[in-house]
Design a protein around this motif. Structure first.
Motif, PDB file in Angstrom:
ATOM      1  N   SER A  76      -1.329  13.890 -10.979  1.00  0.00           N
ATOM      2  CA  SER A  76       0.120  14.056 -11.125  1.00  0.00           C
ATOM      3  C   SER A  76       0.445  15.277 -11.978  1.00  0.00           C
ATOM      4  O   SER A  76       1.432  15.986 -11.704  1.00  0.00           O
ATOM      5  CB  SER A  76       0.735  12.796 -11.735  1.00  0.00           C
ATOM      6  N   GLN A  77      -0.344  15.557 -13.008  1.00  0.00           N
ATOM      7  CA  GLN A  77      -0.108  16.736 -13.838  1.00  0.00           C
ATOM      8  C   GLN A  77      -0.330  18.011 -13.040  1.00  0.00           C
ATOM      9  O   GLN A  77       0.440  18.977 -13.161  1.00  0.00           O
ATOM     10  CB  GLN A  77      -1.024  16.705 -15.060  1.00  0.00           C
ATOM     11  N   LEU A  78      -1.396  18.034 -12.246  1.00  0.00           N
ATOM     12  CA  LEU A  78      -1.648  19.207 -11.413  1.00  0.00           C
ATOM     13  C   LEU A  78      -0.523  19.413 -10.403  1.00  0.00           C
ATOM     14  O   LEU A  78      -0.081  20.551 -10.168  1.00  0.00           O
ATOM     15  CB  LEU A  78      -2.987  19.050 -10.681  1.00  0.00           C
ATOM     16  N   ARG A  79      -0.047  18.325  -9.838  1.00  0.00           N
ATOM     17  CA  ARG A  79       1.052  18.447  -8.872  1.00  0.00           C
ATOM     18  C   ARG A  79       2.326  18.961  -9.544  1.00  0.00           C
ATOM     19  O   ARG A  79       3.020  19.819  -8.996  1.00  0.00           O
ATOM     20  CB  ARG A  79       1.314  17.102  -8.188  1.00  0.00           C
ATOM     21  N   SER A 134       0.841  -1.182   0.000  1.00  0.00           N
ATOM     22  CA  SER A 134       0.000   0.000   0.000  1.00  0.00           C
ATOM     23  C   SER A 134       0.885   1.242   0.000  1.00  0.00           C
ATOM     24  O   SER A 134       1.975   1.228  -0.562  1.00  0.00           O
ATOM     25  CB  SER A 134      -0.941  -0.040   1.200  1.00  0.00           C
ATOM     26  N   TRP A 135       0.475   2.326   0.628  1.00  0.00           N
ATOM     27  CA  TRP A 135       1.281   3.539   0.698  1.00  0.00           C
ATOM     28  C   TRP A 135       1.318   4.014   2.139  1.00  0.00           C
ATOM     29  O   TRP A 135       0.544   3.554   2.996  1.00  0.00           O
ATOM     30  CB  TRP A 135       0.728   4.628  -0.228  1.00  0.00           C
ATOM     31  N   PRO A 136       2.236   4.919   2.504  1.00  0.00           N
ATOM     32  CA  PRO A 136       2.380   5.331   3.905  1.00  0.00           C
ATOM     33  C   PRO A 136       1.134   6.036   4.424  1.00  0.00           C
ATOM     34  O   PRO A 136       0.450   6.761   3.685  1.00  0.00           O
ATOM     35  CB  PRO A 136       3.580   6.288   3.873  1.00  0.00           C
ATOM     36  N   ARG A 195       0.053   5.183  -6.075  1.00  0.00           N
ATOM     37  CA  ARG A 195       0.540   5.272  -4.692  1.00  0.00           C
ATOM     38  C   ARG A 195       1.092   6.669  -4.403  1.00  0.00           C
ATOM     39  O   ARG A 195       0.834   7.250  -3.338  1.00  0.00           O
ATOM     40  CB  ARG A 195       1.638   4.225  -4.448  1.00  0.00           C
ATOM     41  N   GLU A 196       1.873   7.197  -5.344  1.00  0.00           N
ATOM     42  CA  GLU A 196       2.455   8.527  -5.149  1.00  0.00           C
ATOM     43  C   GLU A 196       1.365   9.585  -5.028  1.00  0.00           C
ATOM     44  O   GLU A 196       1.446  10.482  -4.178  1.00  0.00           O
ATOM     45  CB  GLU A 196       3.386   8.853  -6.318  1.00  0.00           C
TER      46      GLU A 196
END
Length: 408
Positions: A297-300, A3-5, A112-113
């Motif tokens: 991701s693009q917005l980030r 999973s992710w943190p 996940r990111e």
């Protein structure tokens, strides 16, 4: 599957009220938990193009649910799957020349990111379809033993007429079901099927396609049975909430509910099906097939604060259909700046009532716009009238972070 943190959740004074959600089938508000723990299953991505704002709208809605339940003193057992083998993934891999496993791994990592950046609470069990093939095969065997599977040219199908409750999740009429089934991966015209709506359980091996051994022979699972088998394995036959986007109500959740009822011999294995609305863009539903996607991701990468992305989505009720525009992000960025400025002051107006309003809004079917309005009201009073309560900015800051997942 990893999973992710998990982000930190600040402790708040007191506890929130019991949480109600809207069940799609009945249209009624029902408790999201009937005991000390809530068992939640949310259908995850098919990893060939992640994570657009439609995804984020859905997964952040259930993030709010998990936060509100924990604040109410309820434990949460949360499962999310990844459909890491399916026709759309294989088709995208074939079109781009990328190995389907590499494509899936790359998109899962991007998801996940994005979830980490958005401070979404991770599922306790993050489960891929590929790793679950043995248990899916066992569940299909159980359906066969109950007479709820039949063969068409080596493929196995589930007879929807084996389930008297079929249709109670989406409440669609037969013509509506047939139309959506054809649009959303079904094969109503296939010769040899007992009923046009019968869904695929197991696809026999085809040349050039990935396959695995199973009691049904070499092949791979159908989509709907995947989630049912995983949910029953991880959560048992008493799932409190099963959710996803509204486009999953039919056929995915309708078929899965039937699989679960027939496979367990129970009248129901899910108490509430909860669905997020569709996010549009440029006049159409945001979807991979239309290619009108706005990616987190693009917005980030363009410099958007993930907290502002959360606020932009929470300005709309999770169950509503709405259309994304640049103004959504601009408004959220302005709201975030005003909130951060207000909690940076040494004192402010009393915040106890605001925290109660925030809690009550989320407990009433995750009414995020009302929650945002409660904080806006406190921020406006702090800006115009000031205040003398030194504890208030901290209460607001911790409440917003714990319940809305937004760090101020």
């Amino acid at each position: 599957m990893e999973s992710w943190p998990a982000p930190d959740i600040p402790a708040l004074p007191g506890t929130g009220p019991p949480v109600l959600v809207r069940d799609t089938g009945s249209g009624q508000s029902v408790p999201a938990a009937v005991g000390p723990r809530s068992r939640i299953y949310v259908c995850g991505i098919t990893p060939y193009d992640a994570t657009h704002l439609g995804h984020a709208n859905t997964y952040l809605a259930f993030d709010l649910l998990g936060r509100a339940l924990r604040d109410a003193g309820v434990g949460v057992d949360y499962v999310q799957n990844v459909t890491d083998v399916d026709d759309p993934l294989l088709e995208r891999a074939a079109a781009t020349g990328e190995d389907w496993r590499a494509l899936a791994a790359r998109q899962i990592e991007l998801f996940r990111e994005d979830m980490t950046a958005l401070r979404a609470l991770p599922p306790h069990y993050y489960v891929g379809a590929v790793e679950s093939i043995p248990l899916i095969g066992q569940f299909i065997s159980a359906l066969r033993e109950r007479g709820a599977a039949y063969e068409v040219d080596g493929d196995l199908y589930f007879p929807v007429e084996a389930d008297p409750g079929f249709g109670t999740v989406s409440n669609l009429d037969p013509p509506g079901m047939l139309e959506l089934f054809a649009e959303r991966g079904g094969d109503p015209q296939r010769p040899g099927k007992k009923h046009p709506l019968d869904p695929l359980l197991w696809r026999a091996q085809r040349p050039g396609e990935p396959h695995w051994d199973s009691p049904a022979g070499p092949g791979r699972p159908g989509w709907h049975v995947e989630c049912t088998a995983i949910a029953l394995d991880r959560l048992g036959a008493d799932v409190d909430v099963m959710g996803g986007g509204r486009d999953l109500a039919f056929p995915h959740h309708e078929m899965g509910a039937s699989h679960g009822r027939v496979g367990t011999g129970r009248t129901s294995f899910v108490r509430a099906f909860v669905h997020a609305g569709m996010v549009g863009y440029r006049g159409e539903k945001m979807s991979k097939s239309r290619g009108n996607l706005v990616f987190v991701s693009q917005l980030r990468r363009a410099g958007a604060d993930p907290a502002a992305i959360r606020l932009a989505l929470f300005a709309h009720h999770y169950a509503a259909d709405w259309e994304w525009t640049d103004a959504d992000l601009t408004g959220a960025q302005e709201r975030l700046r005003s909130w951060r400025a207000a909690v940076s002051r040494p004192d402010g107006p009393p915040a106890t009532a605001t925290l109660a309003e925030l809690r009550s809004a989320l407990a009433a079917n995750l009414d995020a716009p009302a929650a945002l309005a409660a904080v806006d009201d406190w921020v406006e009073r702090a800006r115009h009238d000031g205040g003398s309560d030194a504890s208030a900015p901290g209460i607001i800051s911790r409440g917003v972070e714990a319940l809305l997942g937004i760090a101020l």
